[in-house]
Design an enzyme around this catalytic site. Structure first.
Site, PDB file in Angstrom:
ATOM      1  CD  GLU A 153      50.665 -10.262  33.893  1.00 60.06           C
ATOM      2  OE1 GLU A 153      51.299  -9.033  34.132  1.00 60.06           O
ATOM      3  OE2 GLU A 153      51.216 -11.159  33.723  1.00 60.06           O
ATOM      4  CG  ASP A 169      48.935  -6.435  31.578  1.00 60.75           C
ATOM      5  OD1 ASP A 169      49.669  -7.526  31.306  1.00 60.75           O
ATOM      6  OD2 ASP A 169      48.833  -6.280  32.664  1.00 60.75           O
TER       7      ASP A 169
END
Length: 172
Positions: A92, A49
């Site tokens: 993300e 992430d």
């Protein structure tokens, strides 16, 4: 055959990164987990992430955020072998699946990836930008279903974020 045709038409690619997307990953992860179990070989899944991604979008723009995602995708692909699965999971978050790699080996490889992201020349994207990533690693055992594997990697990812971000955490 439908999946192959859809892939040729681009439905299983992420439009921003050109990596495989979550639908493709979920369709293929079942096969990878089953094959690793049948062959009694290790399999690891990582979830990565981008740290503070919302701040990147809010400060610099969504176009810069997209450029960051493309760079992260390229860095992941650079760490992957030809038969490894690499996909954008959503937002993300990215996922890699590697067969034949144990948990400790995978954690070591992901530490190299984490450091590569931190050292990357983000100034090429926008002056003054710095980007880090948090990574969760989960090793499958023969009885682990793919959803459980994703859940364990996700839990390890959140442990990395809770411990201060910009780190690799392996699921217990």
């Amino acid at each position: 055959m439908l999946w192959l045709e859809a892939d040729r038409m681009g439905f299983l690619l992420d439009a921003v990164t050109q990596l495989k997307n979550r639908h493709w990953l979920e369709a293929n992860l079942h096969r990878e987990v089953k094959a690793a179990s049948e062959l009694n070989e290790p399999l690891c899944l990582i979830m990565a992430d981008v740290d503070h991604f919302k701040k990147i979008n809010d400060t610099h723009s969504h176009a810069i955020g997209d450029a960051v995602l493309r760079e992260i995708g390229a860095l992941l692909k650079g760490q992957a072998r030809n038969d490894d699965l690499v996909a954008r999971y959503g937002g993300e978050e990215f996922v890699m699946v590697l067969r034949g790699v144990s948990g400790p080996q995978m954690a070591e490889r992901m530490e190299r990836l984490r450091a590569a992201v931190e050292r990357h020349d983000w100034g090429r994207v926008v002056t003054g930008l710095g980007v880090t990533t948090s990574i969760g690693v989960a090793a499958a055992d023969g009885a682990l279903a793919f959803r459980e594997l994703v859940e364990r990697a996700d839990t390890a990812l959140y442990a990395a974020k809770s411990a201060g971000r910009n780190r690799v955490v392996t699921a217990a």
